[in-house]
Write a protein that holds these residues in place. Structure first.
Motif, PDB file in Angstrom:
ATOM      1  N   SER A  86       0.821  -1.208   0.000  1.00  0.00           N
ATOM      2  CA  SER A  86       0.000   0.000   0.000  1.00  0.00           C
ATOM      3  C   SER A  86       0.856   1.259   0.000  1.00  0.00           C
ATOM      4  N   LEU A  87       1.988   1.231   0.689  1.00  0.00           N
ATOM      5  CA  LEU A  87       2.883   2.390   0.665  1.00  0.00           C
ATOM      6  C   LEU A  87       3.489   2.591  -0.715  1.00  0.00           C
TER       7      LEU A  87
ATOM      8  N   LEU B   9       1.490   9.198  -6.075  1.00  0.00           N
ATOM      9  CA  LEU B   9       1.928  10.563  -5.822  1.00  0.00           C
ATOM     10  C   LEU B   9       2.918  11.036  -6.887  1.00  0.00           C
ATOM     11  N   ALA B  10       3.790  10.131  -7.338  1.00  0.00           N
ATOM     12  CA  ALA B  10       4.806  10.494  -8.331  1.00  0.00           C
ATOM     13  C   ALA B  10       4.259  10.555  -9.755  1.00  0.00           C
TER      14      ALA B  10
ATOM     15  N   SER C   7      -5.793   7.506  -3.775  1.00  0.00           N
ATOM     16  CA  SER C   7      -5.210   7.969  -2.512  1.00  0.00           C
ATOM     17  C   SER C   7      -6.175   7.788  -1.351  1.00  0.00           C
ATOM     18  N   SER C   8      -7.438   8.086  -1.584  1.00  0.00           N
ATOM     19  CA  SER C   8      -8.411   7.967  -0.500  1.00  0.00           C
ATOM     20  C   SER C   8      -8.708   6.510  -0.147  1.00  0.00           C
ATOM     21  N   LEU C   9      -8.410   5.591  -1.041  1.00  0.00           N
ATOM     22  CA  LEU C   9      -8.571   4.169  -0.750  1.00  0.00           C
ATOM     23  C   LEU C   9      -7.315   3.603  -0.077  1.00  0.00           C
ATOM     24  N   MET C  10      -6.167   3.925  -0.632  1.00  0.00           N
ATOM     25  CA  MET C  10      -4.926   3.313  -0.155  1.00  0.00           C
ATOM     26  C   MET C  10      -4.410   3.942   1.140  1.00  0.00           C
TER      27      MET C  10
END
Length: 95
Positions: A16-17, A24-25, A33-36
């Motif tokens: 997940s990270l 992000l990249a 983003s809101s899920l992970m």
């Protein structure tokens, strides 16, 4: 059985990270983003709490577990070297 849950959570935390940083990249998709983000946070907390609850663990494994992303896998490796089985500490504190 509990060791398997810890191993799954540690891998989930790392994956997940990686997905969050890749998002992000690159495209920076808000739904991803809101899920992970919460998934990573829950996996991280599960790993830290699970390692801290293990019986006969030294402070090194507990300190390693709080590292985000890779800490869970490193703690599992450290625990494996110690030969400790993944058994939680009894709630009543007795043996």
């Amino acid at each position: 059985m509990r060791g398997r849950y810890l191993r799954v959570a540690a891998h989930g935390e790392l994956v997940s990270l990686i997905v969050l940083l890749a998002n992000l990249a690159t495209a920076h998709l808000k739904p991803l983003s809101s899920l992970m983000g919460p998934l990573h946070g829950c996996a991280y907390l599960f790993v830290v709490i699970a390692v801290w609850r293990l019986d006969r663990i030294d402070t090194t494994a507990r300190a390693i577990a709080v590292l985000p992303g890779i800490g869970g896998l490193l703690a599992l490796r450290w625990i494996g070297r110690l030969g400790v089985r993944a058994r939680p500490v009894p709630r009543d504190g007795g043996g």
